[in-house]
Write an enzyme that holds these catalytic residues in place. Structure first.
Site, PDB file in Angstrom:
ATOM      1  N   TYR A 152      -7.634  -1.719   9.146  1.00 44.21           N
ATOM      2  CA  TYR A 152      -6.300  -1.534  10.287  1.00 44.21           C
ATOM      3  C   TYR A 152      -6.285   0.151  10.279  1.00 44.21           C
ATOM      4  O   TYR A 152      -6.154   0.402  11.473  1.00 44.21           O
ATOM      5  CB  TYR A 152      -5.093  -2.173   9.421  1.00 44.21           C
ATOM      6  CG  TYR A 152      -3.919  -1.588  10.044  1.00 44.21           C
ATOM      7  CD1 TYR A 152      -3.483  -2.070  11.190  1.00 44.21           C
ATOM      8  CD2 TYR A 152      -2.819  -0.972   9.532  1.00 44.21           C
ATOM      9  CE1 TYR A 152      -2.473  -1.747  11.999  1.00 44.21           C
ATOM     10  CE2 TYR A 152      -1.756  -0.596  10.212  1.00 44.21           C
ATOM     11  CZ  TYR A 152      -1.454  -0.765  11.525  1.00 44.21           C
ATOM     12  OH  TYR A 152      -0.317  -0.630  12.136  1.00 44.21           O
ATOM     13  N   THR A 176      -0.161   5.074  12.410  1.00 48.47           N
ATOM     14  CA  THR A 176       0.652   4.645  11.361  1.00 48.47           C
ATOM     15  C   THR A 176       0.357   5.439  10.054  1.00 48.47           C
ATOM     16  O   THR A 176      -0.625   6.174  10.006  1.00 48.47           O
ATOM     17  CB  THR A 176      -0.009   3.088  10.900  1.00 48.47           C
ATOM     18  OG1 THR A 176       0.299   2.642   9.770  1.00 48.47           O
ATOM     19  CG2 THR A 176      -1.594   3.054  10.894  1.00 48.47           C
TER      20      THR A 176
HETATM   21  N1  UFG Z   1       6.475  -6.159  -1.307  1.00 51.22           N
HETATM   22  C1  UFG Z   1       6.810  -7.026  -2.122  1.00 51.22           C
HETATM   23  N2  UFG Z   1       7.122  -8.395  -2.022  1.00 51.22           N
HETATM   24  C2  UFG Z   1       6.960  -8.703  -0.664  1.00 51.22           C
HETATM   25  C3  UFG Z   1       6.470  -8.136   0.348  1.00 51.22           C
HETATM   26  C4  UFG Z   1       6.348  -6.698   0.143  1.00 51.22           C
HETATM   27  O1  UFG Z   1       7.178  -6.679  -3.176  1.00 51.22           O
HETATM   28  O2  UFG Z   1       6.835 -10.215  -0.395  1.00 51.22           O
HETATM   29  C5  UFG Z   1       6.384  -4.812  -1.487  1.00 51.22           C
HETATM   30  C6  UFG Z   1       4.740  -4.175  -1.217  1.00 51.22           C
HETATM   31  O3  UFG Z   1       4.209  -4.314  -2.263  1.00 51.22           O
HETATM   32  C7  UFG Z   1       5.425  -2.720  -0.926  1.00 51.22           C
HETATM   33  C8  UFG Z   1       6.590  -2.670  -0.192  1.00 51.22           C
HETATM   34  O4  UFG Z   1       7.339  -4.013  -0.622  1.00 51.22           O
HETATM   35  O5  UFG Z   1       5.474  -2.109  -2.084  1.00 51.22           O
HETATM   36  C9  UFG Z   1       6.487  -2.669   1.118  1.00 51.22           C
HETATM   37  O6  UFG Z   1       5.660  -3.727   1.870  1.00 51.22           O
HETATM   38  P1  UFG Z   1       5.317  -4.104   3.263  1.00 51.22           P
HETATM   39  O7  UFG Z   1       4.501  -5.257   3.369  1.00 51.22           O
HETATM   40  O8  UFG Z   1       6.752  -4.362   3.828  1.00 51.22           O
HETATM   41  O9  UFG Z   1       4.770  -2.721   3.973  1.00 51.22           O
HETATM   42  P2  UFG Z   1       3.581  -1.935   3.637  1.00 51.22           P
HETATM   43  O10 UFG Z   1       4.052  -0.706   3.136  1.00 51.22           O
HETATM   44  O11 UFG Z   1       2.516  -2.546   2.848  1.00 51.22           O
HETATM   45  O12 UFG Z   1       3.100  -1.808   5.052  1.00 51.22           O
HETATM   46  C10 UFG Z   1       3.546  -0.705   5.894  1.00 51.22           C
HETATM   47  C11 UFG Z   1       3.259  -1.140   7.275  1.00 51.22           C
HETATM   48  C12 UFG Z   1       1.809  -1.233   7.668  1.00 51.22           C
HETATM   49  C13 UFG Z   1       1.248   0.077   7.266  1.00 51.22           C
HETATM   50  C14 UFG Z   1       1.535   0.471   5.818  1.00 51.22           C
HETATM   51  C15 UFG Z   1       0.715   1.766   5.498  1.00 51.22           C
HETATM   52  O13 UFG Z   1       3.808  -2.364   7.560  1.00 51.22           O
HETATM   53  O14 UFG Z   1       1.626  -1.480   9.075  1.00 51.22           O
HETATM   54  O15 UFG Z   1       2.782   0.563   5.460  1.00 51.22           O
HETATM   55  O16 UFG Z   1       0.488   1.677   4.050  1.00 51.22           O
HETATM   56  F1  UFG Z   1      -0.287  -0.006   7.317  1.00 51.22           F
END
Ligand code: UFG
Length: 332
Positions: A144, A120
């Site tokens: 994680y 990841t």
């Molecule tokens: N976001 C929102 N609203 C929501 C959900 C997410 O604004 O309801 C934003 C988050 O703040 C972020 C973006 O959308 O800016 C993407 O968020 P996600 O939760 O979809 O994904 P992440 O980037 O947090 O997580 C991903 C992978 C993880 C990994 C991570 C690495 O899903 O497994 O990237 O940083 F660990």
């Protein structure tokens, strides 16, 4: 049909089930081990064999490797929720790190020589330079990411000591669903943006929260590199071919398209695809979120014949939406 078979751990889960499809479509025989805690037996294509059990059950794993003449492992099984890893780190060091250690040992004992690991972008933590390249410092900011980095480290050391090679694929933001509608993201309690947005678009939520509008990005919201799950699955099949063709080399590769979209751009794409307007509520930052995470994908493009087929945000959203509608029909 090729000789031997490929063991896919976590093959009943979101990304694993798409890898199973890609392997079967490429002519491989596939055996899946999954404990079905977050996966679903119906997500495993009927051409594959499903063994229900834990990857740390050495007797089960080794019997499966021998009975199915397993030539390589694709390892997807594990826990994937970043905030949960902060509140329950030992679950992540058990399910991701310790379980992987058992699985790798079983591979070595059974003479399975090739291993593809679901790693990841979280292993980079908050990178100083974006797009982030594979040789950037790996400084995870949550358990994680650390649990996955520890597995990468074990693989590196095992590859140096045994006749064994591996490819760690570092995923950026995986989204979308099989274009033929055979699988998609099905686990309840989603935290991922595109999944949440298509749940809202199908009436399962009344709004989407935007976590942070004050990042140093073009519109102030978080920027991510969204990759279609089918393109990601295809990368695994190419990585497998490479490991088999060059058994003395191991690899670490980013999996992303190399360009980012902001939260608001993703929600705009959902609005375009549905021709409606989602209710967006601006809110504070979510703890631990980096502002921008985009892959430097030059290594995977230079190393594998992989070329993205669905590098289009609207396409990713429309495949995710089609799957969400299918789930709604099934659940009534
Ligand atoms: N976001 C929102 N609203 C929501 C959900 C997410 O604004 O309801 C934003 C988050 O703040 C972020 C973006 O959308 O800016 C993407 O968020 P996600 O939760 O979809 O994904 P992440 O980037 O947090 O997580 C991903 C992978 C993880 C990994 C991570 C690495 O899903 O497994 O990237 O940083 F660990």
């Amino acid at each position: 049909m090729r000789e031997g078979s490929i063991l896919v751990t976590g093959g009943a889960g979101y990304i694993g089930s798409h890898a199973v499809l890609a392997l079967l479509d490429a002519g491989w025989r596939v055996v899946v081990i999954d404990n079905l805690v977050t996966g679903f037996d119906w997500a495993v294509d009927s051409r594959a064999t499903l063994v229900k059990g834990a990857i740390e059950d050495d007797a089960l794993v080794r019997a499966t490797m021998r009975d199915h003449d397993v030539r390589a492992v694709m390892h997807f099984a594990g826990s994937v929720v970043v905030p949960e890893s902060v509140s329950d780190p030992l679950k992540y060091y058990r399910n991701n790190t310790a379980a992987s250690r058992s699985l790798i040992e079983s591979a070595v004992v059974c003479g399975v020589k090739h291993f593809i690991f679901s790693s990841t972008a979280a292993t980079y933590g908050t990178p100083e330079i974006v797009p982030v390249a594979e040789d950037s410092p790996q400084v995870p900011i949550n358990p994680y990411g650390m649990s996955k980095l520890m597995t990468e480290t074990m693989l590196r050391d095992v590859a140096a000591a045994h006749r064994f090679n591996y490819c760690a694929l570092r995923y950026f933001n995986v989204a979308g669903a099989d274009p033929q509608g055979r699988s998609g993201q099905s686990t309840a309690g989603a935290t991922h943006l595109i999944k949440i947005a298509v749940e809202a678009a199908t009436g399962k939520r009344d709004h989407v929260s935007v976590f942070g509008t004050d990042y140093d990005t073009r519109d102030g919201t978080g920027v991510r590199d969204y990759i279609h799950v089918s393109d990601l699955a295809a990368a695994h099949v190419h990585a497998l071919d490479l490991l088999m063709a060059r058994p003395t080399e191991s690899h670490r590769m980013n999996c992303g398209y190399g360009r980012g979209y902001s939260v608001l751009e993703v929600l705009d794409a959902v609005d375009r695809v549905t021709n409606r307007k989602l209710d967006r509520r601006m809110g504070p930052r979510r703890a631990g979120d980096p502002g921008e995470l985009v892959a430097d994908n030059s290594r995977i493009l230079a190393t594998l014949p992989w070329r993205p087929q669905r590098d289009d945000l609207d396409l990713i959203v429309s495949d995710a939406l089609a799957w969400e509608r299918k789930l709604s029909e099934r659940d009534g």
